[in-house]
Design a protein around this motif. Structure first.
Motif, PDB file in Angstrom:
ATOM      1  N   GLN A 187      13.506 -31.724  -9.310  1.00  0.00           N
ATOM      2  CA  GLN A 187      13.683 -31.499 -10.640  1.00  0.00           C
ATOM      3  C   GLN A 187      12.173 -31.371 -11.128  1.00  0.00           C
ATOM      4  O   GLN A 187      12.241 -30.306 -11.999  1.00  0.00           O
ATOM      5  CB  GLN A 187      14.465 -32.724 -11.419  1.00  0.00           C
ATOM      6  CG  GLN A 187      14.658 -32.622 -12.835  1.00  0.00           C
ATOM      7  CD  GLN A 187      15.390 -31.660 -13.138  1.00  0.00           C
ATOM      8  OE1 GLN A 187      16.464 -30.993 -12.489  1.00  0.00           O
ATOM      9  NE2 GLN A 187      15.159 -30.916 -14.285  1.00  0.00           N
ATOM     10  N   PHE A 226      11.283 -27.569 -10.217  1.00  0.00           N
ATOM     11  CA  PHE A 226      11.991 -26.806 -11.018  1.00  0.00           C
ATOM     12  C   PHE A 226      11.675 -26.485 -12.304  1.00  0.00           C
ATOM     13  O   PHE A 226      11.626 -25.452 -12.808  1.00  0.00           O
ATOM     14  CB  PHE A 226      13.494 -27.451 -11.125  1.00  0.00           C
ATOM     15  CG  PHE A 226      14.447 -26.663 -11.915  1.00  0.00           C
ATOM     16  CD1 PHE A 226      14.918 -25.220 -11.589  1.00  0.00           C
ATOM     17  CD2 PHE A 226      14.764 -26.942 -13.209  1.00  0.00           C
ATOM     18  CE1 PHE A 226      15.866 -24.526 -12.128  1.00  0.00           C
ATOM     19  CE2 PHE A 226      15.544 -26.058 -13.932  1.00  0.00           C
ATOM     20  CZ  PHE A 226      16.213 -24.893 -13.583  1.00  0.00           C
ATOM     21  N   GLU A 227      11.428 -27.627 -12.949  1.00  0.00           N
ATOM     22  CA  GLU A 227      10.633 -27.495 -14.429  1.00  0.00           C
ATOM     23  C   GLU A 227       9.550 -26.965 -14.345  1.00  0.00           C
ATOM     24  O   GLU A 227       9.023 -26.076 -15.248  1.00  0.00           O
ATOM     25  CB  GLU A 227      10.490 -29.050 -14.986  1.00  0.00           C
ATOM     26  CG  GLU A 227      11.883 -29.892 -15.304  1.00  0.00           C
ATOM     27  CD  GLU A 227      11.720 -31.250 -15.575  1.00  0.00           C
ATOM     28  OE1 GLU A 227      10.557 -31.496 -15.745  1.00  0.00           O
ATOM     29  OE2 GLU A 227      12.711 -31.951 -15.771  1.00  0.00           O
ATOM     30  N   ILE A 231      20.240 -28.610  -7.302  1.00  0.00           N
ATOM     31  CA  ILE A 231      19.863 -29.910  -7.551  1.00  0.00           C
ATOM     32  C   ILE A 231      20.891 -30.623  -8.592  1.00  0.00           C
ATOM     33  O   ILE A 231      21.389 -31.813  -8.144  1.00  0.00           O
ATOM     34  CB  ILE A 231      18.772 -29.791  -8.758  1.00  0.00           C
ATOM     35  CG1 ILE A 231      17.269 -29.122  -8.129  1.00  0.00           C
ATOM     36  CG2 ILE A 231      18.110 -31.230  -9.470  1.00  0.00           C
ATOM     37  CD1 ILE A 231      16.182 -28.830  -8.993  1.00  0.00           C
ATOM     38  N   HIS A 232      21.969 -30.113  -9.165  1.00  0.00           N
ATOM     39  CA  HIS A 232      22.782 -30.650  -9.897  1.00  0.00           C
ATOM     40  C   HIS A 232      23.759 -31.058  -8.825  1.00  0.00           C
ATOM     41  O   HIS A 232      24.411 -32.325  -8.885  1.00  0.00           O
ATOM     42  CB  HIS A 232      23.245 -29.680 -10.872  1.00  0.00           C
ATOM     43  CG  HIS A 232      24.524 -30.281 -11.594  1.00  0.00           C
ATOM     44  ND1 HIS A 232      24.212 -31.408 -12.292  1.00  0.00           N
ATOM     45  CD2 HIS A 232      26.007 -30.112 -12.187  1.00  0.00           C
ATOM     46  CE1 HIS A 232      25.675 -31.725 -13.210  1.00  0.00           C
ATOM     47  NE2 HIS A 232      26.398 -31.064 -12.818  1.00  0.00           N
ATOM     48  N   LYS A 247      18.973 -24.826  -9.876  1.00  0.00           N
ATOM     49  CA  LYS A 247      19.374 -25.402 -10.839  1.00  0.00           C
ATOM     50  C   LYS A 247      20.676 -26.194 -10.262  1.00  0.00           C
ATOM     51  O   LYS A 247      21.097 -27.152 -10.506  1.00  0.00           O
ATOM     52  CB  LYS A 247      19.599 -25.055 -12.153  1.00  0.00           C
ATOM     53  CG  LYS A 247      20.129 -26.030 -13.187  1.00  0.00           C
ATOM     54  CD  LYS A 247      20.263 -25.136 -14.567  1.00  0.00           C
ATOM     55  CE  LYS A 247      20.863 -26.132 -15.742  1.00  0.00           C
ATOM     56  NZ  LYS A 247      19.879 -27.186 -15.922  1.00  0.00           N
ATOM     57  N   ALA A 248      21.435 -25.254  -9.801  1.00  0.00           N
ATOM     58  CA  ALA A 248      23.026 -25.364  -9.383  1.00  0.00           C
ATOM     59  C   ALA A 248      22.678 -26.389  -8.071  1.00  0.00           C
ATOM     60  O   ALA A 248      23.480 -27.570  -8.008  1.00  0.00           O
ATOM     61  CB  ALA A 248      23.758 -24.126  -8.758  1.00  0.00           C
ATOM     62  N   CYS A 307       9.963 -23.247 -14.061  1.00  0.00           N
ATOM     63  CA  CYS A 307      10.814 -22.483 -15.266  1.00  0.00           C
ATOM     64  C   CYS A 307       9.388 -22.132 -16.247  1.00  0.00           C
ATOM     65  O   CYS A 307       9.381 -21.254 -16.994  1.00  0.00           O
ATOM     66  CB  CYS A 307      11.556 -23.314 -15.898  1.00  0.00           C
ATOM     67  SG  CYS A 307      13.268 -23.210 -14.849  1.00  0.00           S
ATOM     68  N   ILE A 332      16.029 -19.320 -10.002  1.00  0.00           N
ATOM     69  CA  ILE A 332      16.064 -20.790 -10.896  1.00  0.00           C
ATOM     70  C   ILE A 332      17.527 -21.098 -11.099  1.00  0.00           C
ATOM     71  O   ILE A 332      17.725 -22.240 -11.170  1.00  0.00           O
ATOM     72  CB  ILE A 332      15.420 -20.153 -12.331  1.00  0.00           C
ATOM     73  CG1 ILE A 332      13.786 -19.830 -12.088  1.00  0.00           C
ATOM     74  CG2 ILE A 332      16.067 -21.150 -13.398  1.00  0.00           C
ATOM     75  CD1 ILE A 332      13.411 -19.245 -13.433  1.00  0.00           C
ATOM     76  N   ALA A 333      18.299 -20.036 -11.194  1.00  0.00           N
ATOM     77  CA  ALA A 333      19.997 -20.478 -11.159  1.00  0.00           C
ATOM     78  C   ALA A 333      20.375 -20.892 -10.041  1.00  0.00           C
ATOM     79  O   ALA A 333      20.845 -22.165 -10.102  1.00  0.00           O
ATOM     80  CB  ALA A 333      20.524 -19.100 -11.544  1.00  0.00           C
ATOM     81  N   VAL A 363      13.835 -25.949  -3.002  1.00  0.00           N
ATOM     82  CA  VAL A 363      13.336 -25.703  -4.200  1.00  0.00           C
ATOM     83  C   VAL A 363      11.962 -25.796  -4.611  1.00  0.00           C
ATOM     84  O   VAL A 363      11.338 -25.053  -5.224  1.00  0.00           O
ATOM     85  CB  VAL A 363      14.084 -26.966  -5.120  1.00  0.00           C
ATOM     86  CG1 VAL A 363      13.364 -27.039  -6.523  1.00  0.00           C
ATOM     87  CG2 VAL A 363      15.677 -26.701  -5.250  1.00  0.00           C
TER      88      VAL A 363
END
Length: 397
Positions: free
Chosen positions: A262, A265-266, A300-301, A297-298, A269, A293-294, A340
């Motif tokens: 996470q 990822f931040e 990680i979620h 995000k998917a 971005c 990025i997309a 990631v």
């Protein structure tokens, strides 16, 4: 999350941002010992806020459920120093959980009490260089009972945090001829000052040997003698006890990895939004970067939800009842972390390779996520065998 857990997670996120992340620059440039004095100060602040040892029951810790601590573990995982600040770093937290459940009153007083207080550290000796870690019941370290003492001989490596630790919990064969291979080993507590317990070296990991807690050692045990009372739990139950600690431990690890992912990822971005390829053309305006990025995000979620689901099943049915779910998250989340991290480094270019950011540190040290606590291939086999069994196919080892 309950409202109470959500509030705690928010407060801890702010604490990590304000108190722990500022230490990273010194840590990355000068090593773990350089930040230890500051970390000790941070630990006192954690204690003062009542956050010490979140997963352990009161009065030792905060007494969070496995699911609630999973949420917290993600926040602490955002920094290499986060779990240490809360005294939930491996292998100490696993050793504490085992001592709490299986330790004698004397063992708890001598070993658990100072470990839980953060006054000492510990280590765990299981893996051996001569044998594959993917077959944990196959080892050569032995413990023979002679009178009132265990005499231990063997060879271990990747003993995390051995340097500076006060004791090591050693997995060794106490009944090597037992017909059940899972009943041959026991766990024995060995104080590190015991004669015959010799450090061979700190193992350099991708060019970095590390120091203190943040290091891995190769050790030898030559005629090491400890009292028979140092047996942890029942004789022959070493493997079963190890499995008990690995279930919740994998939840902790996976949520720590999600914290790393996470944060990566931040950072990715933020950099993509401000870094310009040419005047007025930010990196994030490129479709290839947007897709990266997309996807991140998917993943990680999805990983977060899988781990929380596994944590809930562990709480309801125990580690054995959630064996398949634990294996699923172990290899899936490790893969998400690698992808990631790799994407974040790629977006940052040369900066991502440097030690100006924590990305390269994470990349070096978390590649092991797909190896320790069971290699990807082992966990995939567990999942596949369980799935095929539902269709009538029994796959033997």
């Amino acid at each position: 999350m309950t409202a109470q857990t959500a509030d705690l997670v928010g407060e801890v996120r702010t604490f990590v941002q304000e108190e722990i992340l500022p230490l990273e620059s010194t840590f990355l440039k000068h090593g773990f010992r350089a930040v230890l004095p500051s970390l000790q100060s941070v630990r006192q602040k954690v204690k003062a806020r009542g956050w010490w040892l979140p997963p352990l029951p009161q009065p030792l810790g905060l007494g969070l459920s496995l699911g609630a601590f999973a949420r917290l573990s993600e926040e602490l995982g955002r920094s290499p120093l986060g779990h240490y600040a809360f005294n939930t770093q491996a292998p100490d937290i696993g050793n504490m959980e085992v001592l709490l459940k299986h330790g004698t009153p004397e063992q708890k007083e001598r070993f658990l009490k100072p470990l839980a207080a953060g006054e000492i550290r510990s280590s765990f000796g299981m893996t051996e260089p001569e044998y594959p870690g993917s077959n944990p019941v196959w080892m050569n370290t032995t413990a023979v009972l002679e009178g009132d003492e265990w005499v231990i001989n063997g060879h271990k490596w990747f003993t995390t945090g051995f340097e500076g630790s006060a004791f090591c919990i050693v997995m060794c064969l106490t009944d090597p001829e037992h017909p059940n291979p899972y009943a041959r080993a026991s766990q024995i507590i060995v104080p590190t000052e015991t004669p015959g317990l010799e450090p061979v070296r700190k193992i350099s990991v991708m060019g970095e040997a590390g120091e203190d807690w943040m290091s891995h050692s190769e050790i030898r045990l030559n005629q090491v003698r400890v009292p028979r009372e140092n047996l942890l739990g029942e004789r022959g139950r070493g493997f079963a006890i190890a499995q008990e600690r690995l279930g919740p431990g994998r939840i902790h690890h996976c949520m720590r990895w999600i914290g790393i992912a996470q944060r990566s990822f931040e950072m990715m971005c933020q950099y993509a939004a401000k870094r310009e390829l040419a005047p007025g053309k930010p990196l994030g305006s490129r479709q290839a970067i947007q897709h990266l990025i997309a996807e991140a995000k998917a993943e990680i979620h999805a990983a977060r939800l899988m781990v929380l689901d596994a944590a809930e099943k562990v709480e309801q049915q125990g580690a054995e009842g959630a064996r398949v779910e634990i294996s699923l998250i172990k290899y899936f989340v490790a893969g998400v972390l690698q992808r990631v991290l790799d994407g974040a480094i790629q977006v940052h270019g040369g900066l991502g390779m440097s030690d100006d950011l924590p990305l390269s540190f994470f990349y070096r040290h978390e590649r092991a996520a797909r190896i320790y606590d069971g290699a990807d291939e082992v966990h995939k086999t567990v999942v596949a065998r369980a799935a095929l069994k539902e269709y009538g196919l029994e796959v033997s080892l």
